[in-house]
Motif scaffolding. Structure first.
Motif, PDB file in Angstrom:
ATOM      1  N   ASP A 134       0.828  -1.209   0.000  1.00  0.00           N
ATOM      2  CA  ASP A 134       0.000   0.000   0.000  1.00  0.00           C
ATOM      3  C   ASP A 134       0.864   1.263   0.000  1.00  0.00           C
ATOM      4  N   LEU A 137       1.747   2.080  -3.502  1.00  0.00           N
ATOM      5  CA  LEU A 137       0.624   2.146  -4.428  1.00  0.00           C
ATOM      6  C   LEU A 137       0.544   3.456  -5.203  1.00  0.00           C
ATOM      7  N   ALA A 148      -5.907   4.571  -8.423  1.00  0.00           N
ATOM      8  CA  ALA A 148      -5.441   3.864  -7.229  1.00  0.00           C
ATOM      9  C   ALA A 148      -6.422   2.771  -6.822  1.00  0.00           C
ATOM     10  N   ASP A 149      -7.724   2.996  -7.028  1.00  0.00           N
ATOM     11  CA  ASP A 149      -8.719   1.981  -6.668  1.00  0.00           C
ATOM     12  C   ASP A 149      -8.538   0.710  -7.499  1.00  0.00           C
ATOM     13  N   ARG A 152      -5.665  -1.063  -5.945  1.00  0.00           N
ATOM     14  CA  ARG A 152      -6.067  -1.660  -4.660  1.00  0.00           C
ATOM     15  C   ARG A 152      -6.833  -2.969  -4.885  1.00  0.00           C
ATOM     16  N   ALA A 156      -5.746  -6.643  -3.642  1.00  0.00           N
ATOM     17  CA  ALA A 156      -6.671  -7.493  -2.876  1.00  0.00           C
ATOM     18  C   ALA A 156      -6.778  -8.887  -3.508  1.00  0.00           C
TER      19      ALA A 156
END
Length: 181
Positions: A134, A137, A148-149, A152, A156
């Motif tokens: 993170d 990131l 960025a999402d 992420r 995950a």
């Protein structure tokens, strides 16, 4: 003399055949049948089938577009696998950690996670905690012009829960997924 020498030599030949030939062949055969992936190095292949590395060995990645693994005392060479053996009181270790922290520091993002500054015992640990991923990131998202999402979500997908211990992310698998984007 012959009555002692002949049985001794026969026993040496027999034990060599059992422990040096038969046993390794049986163990190799069982490993190939029961654990083929692990017995062959846990190789990671790209979409074209080319071997890109092993899921068990870290690889160095350079550039802002990649997630970086923890540092390696052996420059990611499996032959030189091992820790640096520098004690916490050693000035060389402190200097290396400070230099790495200064390189990795992102203003306003807090301190650099310890996993990005310390080597593992083997120097080849392929995993990082999600916090260390993170921390990188924003750099990777900016270098790749990705939201960025989206990154992420990719992290995950590649976060693993070992039987024992905290969550981890395999950096090679994550970077290969990045390459496929």
């Amino acid at each position: 003399m012959s009555s002692v020498l002949r049985p001794a030599l026969s026993l040496i030949v027999l034990m060599t055949l059992i422990t040096g030939v038969a046993y390794p062949l049986v163990v190799t055969g069982v490993a190939q049948v029961a654990f083929a992936d692990q017995a062959n190095g846990s190789l990671v292949r790209d979409d074209s089938g080319k071997v890109r590395g092993s899921a068990l060995i870290a690889q160095g990645f350079a550039g802002d577009a990649w997630f970086h693994p923890r540092p390696s005392a052996g420059a990611f060479a499996t032959v030189a696998s091992g820790a640096s053996n520098l004690a916490p009181s050693n000035p060389a270790l402190a200097a290396r950690v400070i230099e790495d922290a200064n390189k990795l520091l992102v203003p306003g993002q807090g301190p650099v996670p310890l996993a990005l500054l310390t080597t593992s015992g083997s120097g080849l640990d392929p995993h990082l905690p999600p916090q260390a991923i993170d921390y990188q990131l924003a750099r990777v998202a900016a270098a790749r012009n990705l939201p960025a999402d989206r990154l992420r979500a990719l992290v995950a997908e590649h976060t693993e829960r070992p039987l024992i211990g905290p969550l981890v992310v395999n950096v090679l698998a994550l970077n290969l997924a990045l390459e496929r984007l």
